[in-house]
Design an enzyme around this catalytic site. Sequence first.
Site, PDB file in Angstrom:
ATOM      1  N   HIS A  27       0.806  -1.210  -0.062  1.00 11.10           N
ATOM      2  CA  HIS A  27       0.026   0.102   0.117  1.00 11.10           C
ATOM      3  C   HIS A  27       0.960   1.387  -0.074  1.00 11.10           C
ATOM      4  CE1 HIS A  27      -3.644  -2.430   1.970  1.00 11.10           C
ATOM      5  NE2 HIS A  27      -3.386  -2.829   0.818  1.00 11.10           N
TER       6      HIS A  27
HETATM    7  C1  LIG Z   1       0.691  -7.397  -4.947  1.00 11.75           C
HETATM    8  C2  LIG Z   1      -0.216  -6.158  -4.605  1.00 11.75           C
HETATM    9  C3  LIG Z   1      -1.283  -6.767  -3.915  1.00 11.75           C
HETATM   10  C4  LIG Z   1      -2.279  -5.462  -3.555  1.00 11.75           C
HETATM   11  N1  LIG Z   1      -3.357  -5.911  -2.785  1.00 11.75           N
HETATM   12  C5  LIG Z   1      -4.267  -5.104  -2.802  1.00 11.75           C
HETATM   13  C6  LIG Z   1      -5.823  -5.268  -2.213  1.00 11.75           C
HETATM   14  O1  LIG Z   1      -6.190  -6.586  -1.985  1.00 11.75           O
HETATM   15  N2  LIG Z   1      -6.842  -4.262  -2.324  1.00 11.75           N
HETATM   16  C7  LIG Z   1      -6.343  -2.924  -2.544  1.00 11.75           C
HETATM   17  O2  LIG Z   1      -7.138  -2.055  -2.345  1.00 11.75           O
HETATM   18  N3  LIG Z   1      -5.138  -2.578  -2.851  1.00 11.75           N
HETATM   19  C8  LIG Z   1      -4.163  -3.412  -2.905  1.00 11.75           C
HETATM   20  N4  LIG Z   1      -3.027  -3.259  -3.415  1.00 11.75           N
HETATM   21  C9  LIG Z   1      -2.759  -1.576  -3.699  1.00 11.75           C
HETATM   22  C10 LIG Z   1      -3.203  -1.000  -4.927  1.00 11.75           C
HETATM   23  O3  LIG Z   1      -3.181  -2.115  -5.721  1.00 11.75           O
HETATM   24  C11 LIG Z   1      -2.264  -0.046  -5.258  1.00 11.75           C
HETATM   25  O4  LIG Z   1      -2.162   0.854  -4.319  1.00 11.75           O
HETATM   26  C12 LIG Z   1      -3.126   0.813  -6.315  1.00 11.75           C
HETATM   27  O5  LIG Z   1      -3.301  -0.292  -7.548  1.00 11.75           O
HETATM   28  C13 LIG Z   1      -2.017   1.879  -7.110  1.00 11.75           C
HETATM   29  O6  LIG Z   1      -2.762   2.658  -7.907  1.00 11.75           O
HETATM   30  P1  LIG Z   1      -2.136   3.808  -8.828  1.00 11.75           P
HETATM   31  O7  LIG Z   1      -3.114   4.678  -9.591  1.00 11.75           O
HETATM   32  O8  LIG Z   1      -1.308   4.756  -7.708  1.00 11.75           O
HETATM   33  O9  LIG Z   1      -0.762   3.305  -9.511  1.00 11.75           O
HETATM   34  P2  LIG Z   1      -0.768   1.802 -10.567  1.00 11.75           P
HETATM   35  O10 LIG Z   1      -1.842   1.193 -10.543  1.00 11.75           O
HETATM   36  O11 LIG Z   1       0.342   1.359 -10.315  1.00 11.75           O
HETATM   37  O12 LIG Z   1      -0.774   2.551 -11.809  1.00 11.75           O
HETATM   38  C14 LIG Z   1       0.549   3.356 -12.397  1.00 11.75           C
HETATM   39  C15 LIG Z   1       0.588   2.906 -13.724  1.00 11.75           C
HETATM   40  O13 LIG Z   1       1.388   3.674 -14.869  1.00 11.75           O
HETATM   41  C16 LIG Z   1       2.326   2.989 -15.488  1.00 11.75           C
HETATM   42  N5  LIG Z   1       3.489   3.681 -15.565  1.00 11.75           N
HETATM   43  C17 LIG Z   1       4.367   3.961 -14.748  1.00 11.75           C
HETATM   44  N6  LIG Z   1       5.341   4.676 -15.165  1.00 11.75           N
HETATM   45  C18 LIG Z   1       5.043   4.958 -16.701  1.00 11.75           C
HETATM   46  C19 LIG Z   1       5.764   5.676 -17.669  1.00 11.75           C
HETATM   47  N7  LIG Z   1       6.874   6.114 -17.580  1.00 11.75           N
HETATM   48  N8  LIG Z   1       5.097   5.578 -18.957  1.00 11.75           N
HETATM   49  C20 LIG Z   1       3.837   4.757 -19.154  1.00 11.75           C
HETATM   50  N9  LIG Z   1       3.381   4.222 -18.048  1.00 11.75           N
HETATM   51  C21 LIG Z   1       3.917   4.230 -17.058  1.00 11.75           C
HETATM   52  C22 LIG Z   1       2.323   1.424 -14.876  1.00 11.75           C
HETATM   53  O14 LIG Z   1       2.668   0.485 -15.824  1.00 11.75           O
HETATM   54  C23 LIG Z   1       1.030   1.465 -14.067  1.00 11.75           C
HETATM   55  O15 LIG Z   1      -0.140   0.677 -15.175  1.00 11.75           O
HETATM   56  C24 LIG Z   1      -1.999  -4.341  -3.803  1.00 11.75           C
HETATM   57  C25 LIG Z   1      -0.785  -3.988  -4.598  1.00 11.75           C
HETATM   58  C26 LIG Z   1      -0.050  -4.970  -4.972  1.00 11.75           C
HETATM   59  C27 LIG Z   1       1.206  -4.400  -5.619  1.00 11.75           C
END
Ligand SMILES: Cc1cc2nc3c(=O)[nH]c(=O)nc-3n(C[C@H](O)[C@H](O)[C@H](O)COP(=O)(O)OP(=O)(O)OC[C@H]3O[C@@H](n4cnc5c(N)ncnc54)[C@H](O)[C@@H]3O)c2cc1C
Length: 549
Positions: free
Chosen positions: A490
Amino acid sequence: MAKHIHHNLEFLAAVIIFVLIPPLKAKSEQGKSPPYLKFAFNATEFPSEDYYDYVIIGGGTAGCPLAATLSTNFRVLVIERGGVPYGRPNLMSRDGFLASLTEVDNLDSPAQAFTSEEGVANARGRVLGGSSAINAGFYSRGDPEFFQNSGVSWDLSIVNQSFEWVERAIVFRPDLRNWQSAFRDGLLEAGVAPYNGFSLEHKIGTKIGGTTFDNYGRRHSAADLLNYAKASNIKVALHGTVERILVASASATSLSSKSAVGVVYRDQLGGFHHAMVREKGEVIVSAGAIGSPQLLLLSGIGPRPYLSSWGIPVVHHSPYVGQFLYDNPRNGISIVPPFPLEHSLIQVVGITNAGAYLEAASTVIPFAYPARSVFIRTPSPPLYLTVASLMEKISGPLSVGSLRLASIDIRANPVVRFNYFTNPVDLDRCIAGMRKIAGILSGRSMDYFKFTDMGGRRDFRFVGPALPVYSSDDILMADFCRHTVNTIWHYHGGCIVGKVVNHDFRVIGMDALRIVDGSTFNISPGTNPQATLMMLGRYLGLKIIKERL
Ligand SMILES: Cc1cc2nc3c(=O)[nH]c(=O)nc-3n(C[C@H](O)[C@H](O)[C@H](O)COP(=O)(O)OP(=O)(O)OC[C@H]3O[C@@H](n4cnc5c(N)ncnc54)[C@H](O)[C@@H]3O)c2cc1C
Ligand SMILES: *[C@@H]1O[C@H](CO)[C@@H](O)[C@H](O)[C@H]1NC(C)=O
Ligand SMILES: *[C@@H]1O[C@H](CO)[C@@H](O)[C@H](O)[C@H]1NC(C)=O
């Protein structure tokens, strides 16, 4: 009477059909490709220069709902460095969770591994849907404290509408089986009360939460929210990695500021593309808590002295980019039960008022599985082993970490440090959480999962460290917390509200540049973050449309 019987038979037939048809239908649905494939293409197919109203960097948990929403009124490009989750069996199923997380890391694997300076193994999504496409699927709305303390003046009715928009598409009520049911009973025995039944709200007590795995165990993720998009207004460039945000300074209309005008991204063949924004358009960074601060730094937006030390030309001095990075520590215990258990990810949670949050999972490990299975001794080696875990994470955390570059190559992970438990309050919360786990283990529901040895004594068979026998001893418990620290994934921060972005998620001191993802969170939303991040994407999209129209 005859009519009555006839009706009953009809009813019976209806029940049989109802019971039999869904799996068949589900099977054919599995083969049906998602609508978003109609507007998602390999980045190599994009022109070397193109114009959009909104260019969104990262098709992740917040980026997808944001893009879908903006596309109803504007021309949108999403640039995602990974491919689509569709068609990858491990990624698309609950039972494939561990396998896709531990898949050998290469530039194509959807879970990109990284390790913090503390040595804790972690992961970040590299696929459409982002980390919501590799996560454990637990879905629960952010707590009221988050909406009070996150530095944003939320319109709570739009917040609710946005949550509902997400939930209609991808959130399910889970079926509990042995381990999750025993965990629920154990929490109640240990006093984590009241029992709140099934709820998407984060409230003190024990509850069953939502899940993004449907009742066939198939994954749904933020990528599915793209199915809400207006197809004629949106394009998704896959396997396209943004290397730099382009900034122009001082136009006639805004003398004092700098304005984002587009991005440079690279496809798999190494070709460069420019995606530029039209007048009144914006670049929105949704690259996650690791990707967003990293991209800002590489674009020259960050602390001046730090950028200079890397020889990166300073585009905008923003002193806190990469600072205030947090990760909620996870601690727990695992046991091998005396009989096989089903596979289960997080369904039931316990929310205490001491800042600890409890979860459980059970993993079926094929005997031939490469990691860790060989040294587990069981009475007669079965083909499959189950490992059942109880874990806790703490709210907050208050311990503050940071991120710095390891390379000027965007594809390389930056160096992160989370400084777990450096704030003593975090350690107290962990101790409180682990004591609750000790309480659960000593309850009646867990007795069932003990082995009986030859002398007739019953005890758990632990995998990895067992809890200290004297769980009342603060020093032993503190040592346990420090020595067994893990991540619950997280992690958040790095571009937080109030320091890097303002309450509208605009980069402070710049025009046409926002950050919308977990990097902006100065606190975790109490519960698991994905619900709040998807809500955020939808919420900001609605807000931007309202601002412009
Ligand atoms: C293994 C795991 C289990 C988890 N379990 C849970 C759960 O059960 N329930 C829950 O609520 N949360 C869970 N989480 C946490 C939750 O999934 C994350 O906090 C959340 O998805 C993050 O969202 P975000 O939009 O901040 O980033 P992300 O969803 O990570 O999105 C970032 C995106 O940007 C892309 N990106 C990055 N840099 C670049 C670039 N330079 N050019 C183009 N694309 C790029 C990446 O490929 C990615 O697709 C878990 C996380 C993990 C890793
Ligand atoms: C994208 O297109 C390029 C060029 O045709 C090709 O080499 C690459 O394999 C494609 N990537 C995917 C994932 O289809
Ligand atoms: C939002 O939903 C929560 C939970 O259902 C409810 O308690 C709250 O009153 C709602 N707020 C608004 C403004 O609709």
